[in-house]
Design a protein around this motif. Structure first.
Motif, PDB file in Angstrom:
ATOM      1  N   TRP A 239      -1.692  -0.224   2.800  1.00 46.62           N
ATOM      2  CA  TRP A 239      -0.939  -0.964   3.823  1.00 46.62           C
ATOM      3  C   TRP A 239      -1.452  -0.648   5.225  1.00 46.62           C
ATOM      4  O   TRP A 239      -1.696  -1.555   6.029  1.00 46.62           O
ATOM      5  N   THR A 240      -1.616   0.623   5.543  1.00 46.58           N
ATOM      6  CA  THR A 240      -2.057   1.022   6.881  1.00 46.58           C
ATOM      7  C   THR A 240      -3.430   0.441   7.191  1.00 46.58           C
ATOM      8  O   THR A 240      -3.659  -0.107   8.284  1.00 46.58           O
ATOM      9  N   THR A 243      -3.301  -3.626   7.484  1.00 50.00           N
ATOM     10  CA  THR A 243      -2.679  -4.157   8.694  1.00 50.00           C
ATOM     11  C   THR A 243      -3.484  -3.796   9.943  1.00 50.00           C
ATOM     12  O   THR A 243      -3.524  -4.576  10.899  1.00 50.00           O
ATOM     13  N   LYS A 246      -6.595  -6.302   9.577  1.00 49.96           N
ATOM     14  CA  LYS A 246      -6.289  -7.737   9.596  1.00 49.96           C
ATOM     15  C   LYS A 246      -5.611  -8.183  10.878  1.00 49.96           C
ATOM     16  O   LYS A 246      -5.886  -9.261  11.405  1.00 49.96           O
ATOM     17  N   PHE A 247      -4.714  -7.339  11.397  1.00 45.57           N
ATOM     18  CA  PHE A 247      -3.925  -7.725  12.561  1.00 45.57           C
ATOM     19  C   PHE A 247      -4.200  -6.879  13.793  1.00 45.57           C
ATOM     20  O   PHE A 247      -3.602  -7.098  14.841  1.00 45.57           O
ATOM     21  N   TRP A 249      -3.408  -3.730  14.302  1.00 40.33           N
ATOM     22  CA  TRP A 249      -2.299  -2.846  14.639  1.00 40.33           C
ATOM     23  C   TRP A 249      -2.790  -1.426  14.919  1.00 40.33           C
ATOM     24  O   TRP A 249      -3.780  -0.972  14.329  1.00 40.33           O
ATOM     25  N   VAL A 254       1.915   0.217  13.048  1.00 40.18           N
ATOM     26  CA  VAL A 254       2.005   0.534  11.626  1.00 40.18           C
ATOM     27  C   VAL A 254       3.304   1.279  11.342  1.00 40.18           C
ATOM     28  O   VAL A 254       4.002   1.012  10.349  1.00 40.18           O
ATOM     29  N   SER A 257       6.209  -1.113  11.231  1.00 40.75           N
ATOM     30  CA  SER A 257       6.236  -1.938  10.017  1.00 40.75           C
ATOM     31  C   SER A 257       6.702  -1.127   8.814  1.00 40.75           C
ATOM     32  O   SER A 257       7.492  -1.613   7.989  1.00 40.75           O
ATOM     33  N   GLY A 306       0.915 -11.259  11.962  1.00 40.56           N
ATOM     34  CA  GLY A 306       1.603  -9.999  11.764  1.00 40.56           C
ATOM     35  C   GLY A 306       3.091 -10.154  11.498  1.00 40.56           C
ATOM     36  O   GLY A 306       3.674  -9.436  10.674  1.00 40.56           O
ATOM     37  N   MET A 309       4.366 -10.480   7.872  1.00 40.23           N
ATOM     38  CA  MET A 309       4.534  -9.303   7.026  1.00 40.23           C
ATOM     39  C   MET A 309       5.979  -8.818   7.068  1.00 40.23           C
ATOM     40  O   MET A 309       6.539  -8.391   6.049  1.00 40.23           O
TER      41      MET A 309
END
Length: 411
Positions: A239-240, A243, A246-247, A249, A254, A257, A306, A309
């Motif tokens: 996940w970290t 994201t 892709k975004f 962050w 992070v 989220s 983002g 998600m």
């Protein structure tokens, strides 16, 4: 009979909560710290992160049956306290680590004594009646949920102001605080008459897994459990990285989220599961939960913004009813003096999948985000998570329908 059980649940919930907060603190900062230590990019860091999780899981696989057996012999309390103290040392080692080799030393130590959840699960089984076990096992998910609300959020903020290593020392302090809390507050749950002698033949990972053959319902669910445990690493392990890649962050975003994931999962497993499981029944809760997990992974994989998600976390979190329901079905098949051994066997099974899952998911992410990737698709681990969730659901349907009589009798 029921009055003294509530305090025990509260004690174990707080113990687990503080433990998860300490673990969640370091998640947002690990990719950046691994990038610094290895001198590589995010894809390279994800591979190292996978090997760190592999090391921890391998140690847990080897030693969880020993821990489960010791808790059946000497009680849950001393095992939980030893694990918490070792975690505080582990976080200090990682916070001071001059190179990545010391990170692996810390993971070995944590895996050797990573008994908190094994003994805590047995603790809950000790103090719960069979008809209440599924609902009470939901507090594990609630502790995870709330811990991942507070932990990553706090970790992102602490790292922003104190640097990438600061969360490790905060986590060490929380683990030590948790140990002190347990030492003075946590009562023993396993009655002397329900204890059994320690047996090295049963306290080994292979013997522990073979022990599941004694329970046809549990054995028939192994395939389903393996699939959903591996699928979970699409989130836990990547996940970290996903994201961030892709975004764009940072550790704070992070952390936010992961805090939201924790909030929604905690609401389902700690609240809604206690309403939905009795209403739907154990079997239907498993079927519905696993199906919703698969849908959630697909939505995560193809999110383009983002904010999506966050929106998709809500249906995904509803899949959280499957975990307590499965745990309740499995625990109801085993007598009181075997709950520690059972939880040790299940932890060994989780550890096997945690050996496979992180390497599979992080390398899948690294492959599809490398400069020479045939197709750039950072959401690939989520797609695999969806496929495995569907496989888990189909295997669970076959197993639970086949053994419906035994499940009804056990519950």
């Amino acid at each position: 009979m029921t009055a003294p059980r509530t305090p025990g649940l509260i004690f174990i919930f707080i113990t687990l909560l503080i433990d998860v907060i300490g673990f969640g603190l370091i998640i947002p900062v690990l990719p950046g710290l691994l990038e610094q230590m290895t001198g590589g990019d995010l894809s390279t860091a994800s591979r190292w992160g996978g090997w760190l999780m592999f090391t921890y899981a391998a140690m847990q696989f080897l030693f969880s049956p020993v821990v489960g057996g010791l808790s059946d012999r000497y009680g849950r309390r001393p095992v939980i306290l030893a694990a918490l103290f070792a975690f505080s040392i582990d976080f200090v080692i990682q916070g001071l680590a001059p190179n990545i080799g010391w990170f692996f030393v810390g993971r070995v130590l944590a895996g050797l004594t990573g008994a908190t959840f094994t003994a805590a699960s047995a603790y809950i089984a000790d103090i719960s009646t069979p008809e209440k076990r599924a609902q009470n096992f939901g507090i594990i998910g609630a502790a995870f949920g709330m811990g991942f609300v507070i932990g990553p959020l706090l970790g992102g903020l602490v790292s922003h102001y104190g640097g990438l290593r600061a969360p490790f020392f905060v986590a060490a302090g929380l683990a030590l605080l948790n140990w002190l809390y347990g030492y003075f507050i946590l009562p023993e749950s396993l009655k002397p008459e329900n204890r059994r002698p320690f047996d090295w033949r049963r306290a080994n990972p292979i013997g522990s897994l073979l022990h599941l053959r004694r329970y046809p319902v549990i054995l028939s669910l192994v395939g389903s459990l393996v699939c959903i445990y591996i699928a979970g690493h699409a989130n836990h392990s990547t996940w970290t990285y996903i994201t961030m890649e892709k975004f764009g962050w940072d550790s704070r975003e992070v952390g936010f989220s992961l805090a939201f994931i924790g909030l929604t999962v905690g609401a389902v497993q700690g609240g809604l599961s206690r309403i939905l499981i009795p209403k739907w029944g154990l079997r239907n809760s498993v079927f519905i939960g696993l199906g919703v997990y698969a849908l959630g992974f697909v939505l995560f994989a193809f999110a383009t913004q983002g904010w999506m998600m966050y929106a998709f976390m809500i249906p995904f979190s509803l899949g959280g009813v499957a975990g307590p329901a499965l745990q309740g079905i499995i625990s109801n098949q085993v007598p009181p003096n075997g709950q520690g051994e059972l939880q040790g066997a299940l932890t060994s099974l989780i550890s096997v999948t945690s050996i496979i899952g992180p390497l599979l998911m992080t390398n899948l992410f690294a492959y599809f985000t490398a400069p020479d990737a045939p197709v750039h698709f950072s959401g690939a681990p989520f797609v695999l998570g969806a496929v495995l969730s569907l496989a888990s659901m189909l295997l669970a349907i076959r197993s639970l329908l086949k053994h419906s009589g035994a499940i009804a009798h056990g519950s």
